[in-house]
Scaffold this active site. Structure first.
Site, mmCIF file in Angstrom:
data_model
loop_
_atom_site.group_PDB
_atom_site.id
_atom_site.type_symbol
_atom_site.label_atom_id
_atom_site.label_comp_id
_atom_site.label_asym_id
_atom_site.label_seq_id
_atom_site.Cartn_x
_atom_site.Cartn_y
_atom_site.Cartn_z
ATOM 1 N N CYS A 9 0.833 -1.212 0.000
ATOM 2 C CA CYS A 9 0.000 0.000 0.000
ATOM 3 C C CYS A 9 0.866 1.259 0.000
ATOM 4 O O CYS A 9 0.521 2.259 -0.638
ATOM 5 C CB CYS A 9 -0.922 0.008 1.224
ATOM 6 S SG CYS A 9 -1.986 -1.430 1.331
HETATM 7 C C1 BEZ Z 1 0.563 -4.636 1.806
HETATM 8 O O1 BEZ Z 1 -0.009 -3.611 1.542
HETATM 9 O O2 BEZ Z 1 1.759 -4.723 1.715
HETATM 10 C C2 BEZ Z 1 -0.181 -5.860 2.225
HETATM 11 C C3 BEZ Z 1 -1.350 -5.722 2.937
HETATM 12 C C4 BEZ Z 1 -2.005 -6.872 3.338
HETATM 13 C C5 BEZ Z 1 -1.490 -8.132 3.024
HETATM 14 C C6 BEZ Z 1 -0.330 -8.228 2.266
HETATM 15 C C7 BEZ Z 1 0.341 -7.083 1.869
#
Ligand code: BEZ
Length: 209
Positions: free
Chosen positions: A45
């Site tokens: 994110c």
């Molecule tokens: C991320 O944004 O890195 C992420 C969020 C939830 C699960 C896996 C990755």
């Protein structure tokens, strides 16, 4: 039920990092891109929101207002933004909705309980100036979206909205486009000097300006 293409994008009022917004009013006559991310302070994110900020000029060129959402609260978003800015060498320049009560996530069916009970998946909704849903995409939490693809599909949607053309597989801006089946070949020949007929139903012309 989930939202389908052509449905009116649900309106809502929400707290965001840029103040309270009423969604339809905020969109005005622009196109919109509403996209969810699973959670603040997560790695994928952090790259996605940074990439979105870096593409500000590209979205503006296309008259697209961008807005992100997750079920974190405003305090969390505001603590996370400096990390996004630092890591991506940018400034987050679009609102992030604080959807702790899951109002937006529920309206847009962004929580897929068999993937995660707690967090939104990576949904994308492109909304036209008529407030109707033009594109939906759903990615899992572990896969960051391709923002070049989002721009490409917005280019295609806007071409279709403005001219009676569609775009072929792997089309990119500047490539030839396809005259939609609703236009007869006789009319297409009158309209396009360069019409290239491959099959009676497959007719190419240069991308309209
Ligand atoms: C991320 O944004 O890195 C992420 C969020 C939830 C699960 C896996 C990755």
């Amino acid at each position: 039920m989930s939202l389908r293409l052509g449905d009116v994008a649900p309106d809502f009022e929400a707290q965001t990092t840029q103040g309270t917004i009423k969604f339809h009013e905020w969109l005005g006559n622009s196109w919109g891109m509403l996209f969810s991310h699973p959670a603040d302070f997560t790695p994928v994110c952090t790259t996605e929101l940074g990439r979105t900020a870096l593409l500000k000029g590209e979205f503006e060129k296309r008259n697209v207002k961008v807005i992100a959402v997750s079920v974190d609260d405003l305090e969390s978003h505001n603590r996370w933004i400096p990390d996004i800015n630092e890591v991506n060498n940018t400034e987050v320049n679009f609102p992030i909705i604080a959807d702790a009560d899951r109002n937006v996530a529920t309206l847009y069916d962004m929580i897929h309980p068999n993937a995660s009970e707690k967090a939104t998946v990576r949904s994308v909704f492109v909304i036209g100036p008529d407030k109707k849903v033009k594109l939906t995409l759903t990615y899992p939490a572990s896969t960051g979206r391709n923002f070049n693809e989002l721009l490409r599909v917005i280019d295609s949607l806007q071409l279709t909205a403005n001219s009676q053309v569609a775009t072929p597989a792997d089309w990119k801006a500047g490539d030839d486009v396809i005259v939609v089946p609703a236009v007869s070949t006789e009319d297409a020949q009158k309209k396009y000097d360069d019409l290239r007929i491959v099959k009676p139903y497959l007719r190419y012309t240069a991308q309209p300006k």
